[in-house]
Scaffold this motif. Structure first.
Motif, PDB file in Angstrom:
ATOM      1  N   MET A  55     -39.488  13.510 -11.067  1.00  0.00           N
ATOM      2  CA  MET A  55     -40.339  12.679 -10.219  1.00  0.00           C
ATOM      3  C   MET A  55     -39.585  12.278  -8.961  1.00  0.00           C
ATOM      4  SD  MET A  55     -40.182   8.967 -12.189  1.00  0.00           S
ATOM      5  CE  MET A  55     -41.088   9.535 -13.609  1.00  0.00           C
ATOM      6  N   VAL A  56     -40.354  11.842  -7.976  1.00  0.00           N
ATOM      7  CA  VAL A  56     -39.784  11.254  -6.774  1.00  0.00           C
ATOM      8  C   VAL A  56     -40.310   9.826  -6.680  1.00  0.00           C
ATOM      9  CG1 VAL A  56     -39.557  11.367  -4.272  1.00  0.00           C
ATOM     10  CG2 VAL A  56     -39.747  13.476  -5.590  1.00  0.00           C
ATOM     11  N   LEU A  57     -39.420   8.874  -6.534  1.00  0.00           N
ATOM     12  CA  LEU A  57     -39.785   7.484  -6.293  1.00  0.00           C
ATOM     13  C   LEU A  57     -39.521   7.200  -4.818  1.00  0.00           C
ATOM     14  CD1 LEU A  57     -37.947   5.888  -9.352  1.00  0.00           C
ATOM     15  CD2 LEU A  57     -40.328   6.599  -9.234  1.00  0.00           C
ATOM     16  N   TYR A  58     -40.495   6.646  -4.124  1.00  0.00           N
ATOM     17  CA  TYR A  58     -40.270   6.410  -2.701  1.00  0.00           C
ATOM     18  C   TYR A  58     -41.008   5.174  -2.208  1.00  0.00           C
ATOM     19  CZ  TYR A  58     -44.892   8.386  -1.503  1.00  0.00           C
ATOM     20  OH  TYR A  58     -46.238   8.622  -1.382  1.00  0.00           O
TER      21      TYR A  58
ATOM     22  N   ARG B 126     -25.710  10.803 -13.287  1.00  0.00           N
ATOM     23  CA  ARG B 126     -25.437   9.882 -12.192  1.00  0.00           C
ATOM     24  C   ARG B 126     -26.581   9.916 -11.179  1.00  0.00           C
ATOM     25  NH1 ARG B 126     -19.259  10.865 -10.270  1.00  0.00           N
ATOM     26  NH2 ARG B 126     -20.077  12.912  -9.676  1.00  0.00           N
ATOM     27  N   ILE B 127     -26.677   8.853 -10.379  1.00  0.00           N
ATOM     28  CA  ILE B 127     -27.616   8.781  -9.264  1.00  0.00           C
ATOM     29  C   ILE B 127     -26.783   8.610  -7.998  1.00  0.00           C
ATOM     30  CG2 ILE B 127     -29.603   7.630  -8.244  1.00  0.00           C
ATOM     31  CD1 ILE B 127     -30.245   8.741 -10.988  1.00  0.00           C
ATOM     32  N   SER B 128     -26.771   9.628  -7.160  1.00  0.00           N
ATOM     33  CA  SER B 128     -26.008   9.588  -5.915  1.00  0.00           C
ATOM     34  C   SER B 128     -26.838   8.919  -4.814  1.00  0.00           C
ATOM     35  CB  SER B 128     -25.626  11.014  -5.495  1.00  0.00           C
ATOM     36  OG  SER B 128     -24.961  11.016  -4.253  1.00  0.00           O
ATOM     37  N   VAL B 129     -26.205   8.067  -4.046  1.00  0.00           N
ATOM     38  CA  VAL B 129     -26.883   7.350  -2.959  1.00  0.00           C
ATOM     39  C   VAL B 129     -26.239   7.759  -1.639  1.00  0.00           C
ATOM     40  CG1 VAL B 129     -27.473   5.090  -2.009  1.00  0.00           C
ATOM     41  CG2 VAL B 129     -27.431   5.428  -4.483  1.00  0.00           C
ATOM     42  N   GLY B 130     -27.067   8.202  -0.695  1.00  0.00           N
ATOM     43  CA  GLY B 130     -26.575   8.763   0.555  1.00  0.00           C
ATOM     44  C   GLY B 130     -26.004   7.745   1.532  1.00  0.00           C
TER      45      GLY B 130
ATOM     46  N   PHE C  45     -33.719   1.396  -7.188  1.00  0.00           N
ATOM     47  CA  PHE C  45     -32.375   1.357  -7.767  1.00  0.00           C
ATOM     48  C   PHE C  45     -32.462   1.085  -9.261  1.00  0.00           C
ATOM     49  CE2 PHE C  45     -28.645   0.821  -4.724  1.00  0.00           C
ATOM     50  CZ  PHE C  45     -29.265   1.487  -3.674  1.00  0.00           C
ATOM     51  N   MET C  46     -33.300   0.099  -9.624  1.00  0.00           N
ATOM     52  CA  MET C  46     -33.440  -0.286 -11.017  1.00  0.00           C
ATOM     53  C   MET C  46     -33.992   0.865 -11.853  1.00  0.00           C
ATOM     54  SD  MET C  46     -35.816  -1.241 -13.539  1.00  0.00           S
ATOM     55  CE  MET C  46     -37.284  -1.812 -12.693  1.00  0.00           C
ATOM     56  N   TYR C  47     -35.114   1.455 -11.411  1.00  0.00           N
ATOM     57  CA  TYR C  47     -35.714   2.547 -12.169  1.00  0.00           C
ATOM     58  C   TYR C  47     -34.732   3.699 -12.346  1.00  0.00           C
ATOM     59  CZ  TYR C  47     -40.251   0.303 -11.273  1.00  0.00           C
ATOM     60  OH  TYR C  47     -41.296  -0.571 -11.213  1.00  0.00           O
ATOM     61  N   ALA C  48     -34.116   4.113 -11.244  1.00  0.00           N
ATOM     62  CA  ALA C  48     -33.221   5.269 -11.286  1.00  0.00           C
ATOM     63  C   ALA C  48     -32.048   5.039 -12.230  1.00  0.00           C
ATOM     64  CB  ALA C  48     -32.721   5.592  -9.873  1.00  0.00           C
ATOM     65  N   GLY C  49     -31.453   3.855 -12.145  1.00  0.00           N
ATOM     66  CA  GLY C  49     -30.311   3.546 -13.004  1.00  0.00           C
ATOM     67  C   GLY C  49     -30.679   3.507 -14.477  1.00  0.00           C
ATOM     68  N   ILE C  50     -31.799   2.867 -14.803  1.00  0.00           N
ATOM     69  CA  ILE C  50     -32.212   2.770 -16.201  1.00  0.00           C
ATOM     70  C   ILE C  50     -32.632   4.133 -16.741  1.00  0.00           C
ATOM     71  CG2 ILE C  50     -33.920   1.782 -17.779  1.00  0.00           C
ATOM     72  CD1 ILE C  50     -33.807  -0.783 -16.205  1.00  0.00           C
TER      73      ILE C  50
ATOM     74  N   CYS D 148     -36.024   8.736  -3.870  1.00  0.00           N
ATOM     75  CA  CYS D 148     -35.057   9.075  -4.914  1.00  0.00           C
ATOM     76  C   CYS D 148     -35.626  10.180  -5.790  1.00  0.00           C
ATOM     77  CB  CYS D 148     -34.746   7.849  -5.762  1.00  0.00           C
ATOM     78  SG  CYS D 148     -33.505   8.149  -7.047  1.00  0.00           S
ATOM     79  N   PHE D 149     -34.929  11.317  -5.852  1.00  0.00           N
ATOM     80  CA  PHE D 149     -35.267  12.398  -6.772  1.00  0.00           C
ATOM     81  C   PHE D 149     -34.703  12.076  -8.153  1.00  0.00           C
ATOM     82  CE2 PHE D 149     -36.335  15.097  -3.227  1.00  0.00           C
ATOM     83  CZ  PHE D 149     -37.138  16.090  -3.772  1.00  0.00           C
TER      84      PHE D 149
END
Length: 281
Positions: A95-98, A170-174, A117-122, A9-10
């Motif tokens: 950052m990139v979380l992976y 927003r956080i887009s999910v592929g 998901f949690m980190y990106a959303g918060i 996640c970028f």
């Protein structure tokens, strides 16, 4: 070269390049006006980056202590979850979380996807509340990990494409990630570990909302609220009002400057916030 499947996640803080462009050397402290202007610029750039990284460290500890999360797993599963942490790769203004998505279901790698998901959303929520909007994109694809903290490959390119699609707030999910989670949800678990992966995938899917053919993390939605915000309602209610206020301010500002693109993007964010108001009152 060990090629595996990864979820990445970028997270990209917006507006940083314009803030830093054209700046030069650190001014002399004796030039008070110039130095105060410099300090303000540092706070609006490096300060926001540091804040994002500090939030990651804080949230990672809170996630592990969360009653909602700890009750989600048995003792044996929790031991595997502890080893399935996501990795943070810091870069420039984001950052990139992976995490690797392992075929061995006993490693519970989907729990690390759930964590991302949690980190990106918060981060997305707090970014608006702190007047530092960001966007992100997440996908699952093949990749290569170097030095235990650097990720390359198709997963990087595909996550970056999703990040561009998110536009703002927003956080887009592929589609590959969504399909992977759906496959897990529809599987028939043969043991407790497969069951944990399936339940984790279900929770991830319940943290998404669909807009046309695109999926986004529903960081103000009921599942997200239950998992992460319900234990500190007053704090998150305050953050909701701050983020809502900032969004409305930006709409008025960009309307006045006739910046139709940004006005439209913030109106999209406002529409989303207003649809989720019931979770924060």
């Amino acid at each position: 070269m060990d090629i595996k499947n990864f979820a990445a996640c970028f997270i990209d803080l917006l507006g940083q390049k314009n803030t830093l462009l054209g700046q030069g050397l650190v001014p002399e402290v004796t030039d008070l006006a110039s130095y105060q202007k410099f300090e303000s610029s540092v706070g609006n750039s490096v300060g926001h980056i540091k804040n994002l990284h500090d939030n990651f460290e804080l949230l990672s500890k809170q996630y592990r202590r969360s009653t909602e999360i700890s009750n989600f797993y048995t003792k044996e599963q929790s031991d595997a979850v502890e080893k399935a942490n996501c990795v943070i790769q810091r870069w420039s203004d984001g950052m990139v979380l992976y995490t690797s998505v392992d075929n061995d279901h006993r490693k519970l790698s989907i729990s690390a996807v759930h964590e991302i998901f949690m980190y990106a959303g918060i981060f997305c929520f707090l970014g608006l509340a702190q007047k530092q909007p960001l966007r992100g994109g997440m996908e699952i694809s093949w990749g290569w990990e170097r030095n235990g903290c650097e990720i390359y490959g198709a997963v990087v390119a595909n996550a970056y494409k999703e990040e561009q699609k998110a536009k703002l707030g927003r956080i887009s999910v592929g589609s590959i990630c969504v399909a992977y989670l759906l496959d897990l949800l529809q599987s028939s678990p043969m043991d407790l570990y497969q069951d944990a992966n399936r339940r984790c995938a279900k929770s991830c899917l319940e943290m998404l909302y669909q807009e046309n053919d695109n999926f986004y993390i529903d960081y103000l939605g009921a599942e997200f609220y239950k998992k992460f915000f319900s234990q500190n309602k007053d704090f998150w209610g305050e953050q909701y009002q701050l983020a809502l206020g900032f969004t409305k301010e930006q709409i008025l500002q960009h309307k006045a400057s006739k910046c139709l693109e940004l006005e439209s993007r913030y109106e999209k964010v406002l529409e989303y916030f207003e649809l989720r108001t019931a979770n924060f009152v």
